[in-house]
Enzyme design. Structure first.
Site, mmCIF file in Angstrom:
data_model
loop_
_atom_site.group_PDB
_atom_site.id
_atom_site.type_symbol
_atom_site.label_atom_id
_atom_site.label_comp_id
_atom_site.label_asym_id
_atom_site.label_seq_id
_atom_site.Cartn_x
_atom_site.Cartn_y
_atom_site.Cartn_z
ATOM 1 N N GLY A 376 43.134 73.197 70.933
ATOM 2 C CA GLY A 376 43.404 72.826 69.545
ATOM 3 C C GLY A 376 42.499 73.591 68.613
ATOM 4 O O GLY A 376 42.358 73.235 67.445
ATOM 5 N N SER A 679 35.198 66.734 72.007
ATOM 6 C CA SER A 679 36.445 67.368 71.564
ATOM 7 C C SER A 679 36.030 68.447 70.575
ATOM 8 O O SER A 679 35.773 68.172 69.401
ATOM 9 C CB SER A 679 37.369 66.344 70.897
ATOM 10 O OG SER A 679 37.823 65.387 71.824
ATOM 11 N N THR A 680 35.908 69.666 71.077
ATOM 12 C CA THR A 680 35.317 70.725 70.265
ATOM 13 C C THR A 680 36.171 71.097 69.065
ATOM 14 O O THR A 680 35.649 71.550 68.046
ATOM 15 C CB THR A 680 35.061 71.975 71.129
ATOM 16 O OG1 THR A 680 36.284 72.340 71.785
ATOM 17 C CG2 THR A 680 33.992 71.701 72.166
ATOM 18 N N CYS A 681 37.490 70.907 69.172
ATOM 19 C CA CYS A 681 38.338 71.235 68.032
ATOM 20 C C CYS A 681 38.115 70.255 66.883
ATOM 21 O O CYS A 681 38.439 70.546 65.726
ATOM 22 C CB CYS A 681 39.812 71.246 68.425
ATOM 23 S SG CYS A 681 40.390 69.695 69.144
ATOM 24 N N MET A 682 37.545 69.095 67.200
ATOM 25 C CA MET A 682 37.271 68.080 66.186
ATOM 26 C C MET A 682 35.780 67.956 65.890
ATOM 27 O O MET A 682 35.365 67.104 65.095
ATOM 28 C CB MET A 682 37.799 66.711 66.659
ATOM 29 C CG MET A 682 39.296 66.675 66.921
ATOM 30 S SD MET A 682 40.258 66.977 65.431
ATOM 31 C CE MET A 682 39.877 65.509 64.490
#
Length: 713
Positions: A376, A679-682
């Protein structure tokens, strides 16, 4: 009598300065290279006593603006400042950094010219001509015979010349300051800044959406260095055109660089700010220019990463064809971790300018299985960080893998193009690829590790390197080479030098017939500059041109000209003066979810543990939570979305198992309690509610140092 004598002297200065200004008008222009052959300019520029007296007259007693056209003193001051800027700019061409520091950075100088005072005074003049009362298009027109009698028209013509000459000197001094500021800063950074620049709207929303043409970069200067106009300024107007002798009414064909700058200026919503940014960007604070740059990128992304638009186009193609189609809206690549570079080169390099689109990465582990992480945005950030670390490795590799030797560590412990890597097409394609990858990291605001030498950064800006830039590559080589200029004729003759260089067993001439031309006291200066040019611009030209082709597929040349070389490095890698991360800044920007609150003991433990980590561990933690090991250039408050810590509740069994060890085991085993995940995308850290600070430290360190990629659970 004394009063009359002083008035007479002052009147004489007015007349003399006015006549000199008119004489110099025909031999000066904002393009420094066109001034070098003027005997009048040279003789006046290197007369120290004359230049000092001119400076005292030009700066005058006041510290304000330029006055009005009805003020005779104001007109004379403007003319004097124009002449001083022309002469001082010309002198600086032949003064190296050491001489400049000795002459102009102390109040003990014999002619009274102090660099920081010159910067301050010229800045005030430019603030008036760029911002307070901007020079307008009508001031560029050649006045008619009737208008020549108008004090207002004459004054405005002088202000135009001051804008051109002052811009030239201001940029010349700033380029030198950028080289010297780490060792000998001759003025504060604040000295360059215009005061109170209030613009329309916010800096991060300064670009008109749709203002960036889809052909932006189609006419880019791909070779970057071979075109002598590549360092052109948007203020490159020949001053001779002001007296009507410029040919074709003084109108000249714009260069490619000028067209790029014009296109860039047209994208900004505030025309005054656009002129400042494209001519003297250093007048604006660095963080504001970063926001402007970000607005350029975001406006471009609105076109290149508009998935709804891509979907409509795909539907139209499907309606015109019977073939089946699959739409993702993104470029996709499947990358094996143990073949990271090779797979990336094969799949991504062919995208060219399409690399501006969103790219979705699927990682494959060493067992050939796809990793569980869904991209993501976080997977791509980590992938790009790892790819750049691999691509810019200065050691390792072999003859079969020249990519690993594309860059070498210079004596300044920074990366420089490895001139022994070869010039064959296969090697150049690797340079083009790593340029494209670095451009993608800048485009996506992903800070990466490589630190480049000053000459290479200059080339990314489209600038030719000069002798003084050699210090930024090899200080010892620079010291010996520049020392030739001060040696006696006998000592130079004793060295037995000729106008040729030997590199890697190959001898090349620095000029036609160079092998038979001995270096003497009379031509030593030319030899020194030719050697520096060869080492800085020619030897690495093929590789640098290839790198620039790739880099400018993502980042047009005009965009990076908003920054100096050192500022460009900060744009690439962040502030290298910060070790680890700014924990206090991260704490201030973080929000909490799932039941956590900053006042809870576990949150106090968490921030204490993070403070106690080594700088390397802090960066590992940042990469674990955001996929990037370097903190944002504008601080953690600039992260989107904002950093967040979410509570994960432990089961009763997990809580009881905390701190247990395997009986008879050699090492302490990890407790049954689950590990932190993210959650790296967040930018989201999922932190279990541990029962002690020691347990939190143990679990967090295990998670960030495991290197398990997106498969850790």
């Amino acid at each position: 009598a004394e009063s009359e004598s002083a008035a007479c002297d002052q009147s004489g200065r007015f007349v003399y300065t006015s006549v000199l200004s008119r004489l110099l008008q025909s031999v000066t222009c904002s393009k420094i290279r066109n001034n070098a052959t003027s005997p009048l300019l040279s003789s006046l520029s290197f007369n120290s006593e004359f230049l000092g007296e001119l400076w005292r007259f030009a700066k005058g007693p006041g510290t304000g603006g330029l006055g009005m056209y009805s003020d005779r003193d104001a007109t004379a001051t403007v003319e004097a400042m124009v002449v001083f800027c022309d002469l001082f700019s010309h002198q600086l061409m032949a003064v190296d950094d050491d001489e400049f520091v000795a002459r102009y950075t102390t109040h003990a100088t014999n002619n009274g010219i102090i660099a920081d005072e010159v910067v301050s005074r010229v800045r005030r003049c430019l603030y008036d001509t760029y911002w307070v009362r901007p020079v307008s298009r009508k001031d560029v027109l050649v006045p008619s015979r009737i208008d020549r009698e108008s004090l207002e028209v004459i004054f405005n013509c002088h202000r135009l010349r001051l804008l051109l000459s002052g811009t030239k000197l201001f940029n010349s001094l700033h380029e030198r300051w950028s080289r010297l500021f780490r060792s000998t800063s001759f003025c504060d950074e604040q000295t360059w800044l215009f005061p109170n620049l209030v613009t329309k709207g916010r800096d991060d929303d300064a670009v008109m959406v749709g203002g960036i043409s889809s052909s932006n970069g189609a006419h880019m200067d791909d070779d970057g260095l071979s075109d002598s106009e590549s360092d052109a300024s948007p203020m490159d107007v020949d001053a001779s055109s002001l007296d009507g002798n410029g040919g074709d009414n003084g109108v000249q064909e714009p260069t490619a660089a000028e067209e790029e700058n014009d296109a860039l200026a047209s994208t900004f919503s505030d025309p005054k700010m656009a002129r400042v940014l494209t001519a003297i960007p250093q007048a604006l604070p660095f963080d504001r220019r970063v926001k402007m740059f970000s607005s350029l990128v975001m406006a471009d992304k609105a076109r290149t990463q508009d998935e709804s638009r891509a979907f409509r186009q795909a539907m139209m193609r499907a309606m015109d064809s019977d073939e089946e189609w699959e739409f993702t809206g993104r470029e996709q690549a499947e990358i094996r971790r143990d073949h990271l570079y090779d797979d990336s080169m094969e799949q991504l390099n062919k995208l060219g300018r399409k690399l501006r689109r969103k790219v979705q990465i699927t990682m494959v582990n060493k067992h050939g299985q796809q990793e569980a992480g869904i991209d993501g945005g976080g997977v791509f950030k980590e992938f790009l960080d790892d790819l750049i670390s691999e691509a810019f490795k200065p050691d390792g590799g072999s003859e079969a893998s020249p990519r690993r030797l594309l860059f070498a560590v210079s004596p300044t412990e920074t990366l420089a193009v490895n001139i022994d890597a070869g010039r064959d097409q296969a090697t150049l394609s690797h340079y083009e690829f790593v340029g494209r990858v670095l451009g993608k990291s800048v485009y996506e605001a992903i800070l990466v590790e490589p630190q480049f030498c000053l000459p290479f950064l200059n080339q990314l800006l489209g600038k030719q390197n000069t002798l003084d830039d050699l210090r930024g590559l090899d200080p010892e080589y620079y010291r010996h080479l520049n020392g030739l200029r001060k040696m006696s004729a006998e000592d130079i003759a004793g060295l037995g030098l000729s106008f040729e260089l030997t590199r890697g067993g190959e001898t090349v001439e620095l000029m036609p017939g160079g092998s038979s031309t001995a270096v003497t006291k009379a031509n030593a200066i030319r030899y020194v500059h030719l050697v520096a040019h060869r080492k800085l611009n020619v030897d690495s030209a093929a590789a640098t041109h290839a790198f620039l082709r790739g880099f400018r597929d993502l980042i047009p040349a005009a965009w990076v000209r908003l920054f100096s070389a050192n500022e460009l490095q900060k744009l690439i890698s962040g502030d290298d003066t910060v070790k680890g991360i700014n924990v206090a800044g991260l704490r201030a920007a973080t929000v909490y979810a799932g039941g956590y609150h900053p006042s809870q003991p576990i949150m106090q433990w968490f921030w204490e543990v993070l403070e106690e980590f080594t700088p390397s561990q802090q960066r590992d933690f940042l990469k674990f939570t955001t996929s990037c090991s370097r903190q944002p250039l504008l601080g953690f408050q600039a992260l989107v979305p904002v950093p967040c810590i979410q509570q994960i509740r432990l089961t009763e069994d997990e809580e009881e198992g905390g701190g247990s060890q395997q009986a008879g085991g050699e090492n302490a085993m990890i407790s049954k309690a689950r590990l932190p995940t993210s959650s790296t995308c967040m930018n989201l850290l999922k932190l279990p509610k541990y029962k002690s600070k020691e347990m939190l430290r143990e679990k967090l360190l295990y998670a960030i140092e495991s290197g398990a990629g997106f498969e850790l659970s």
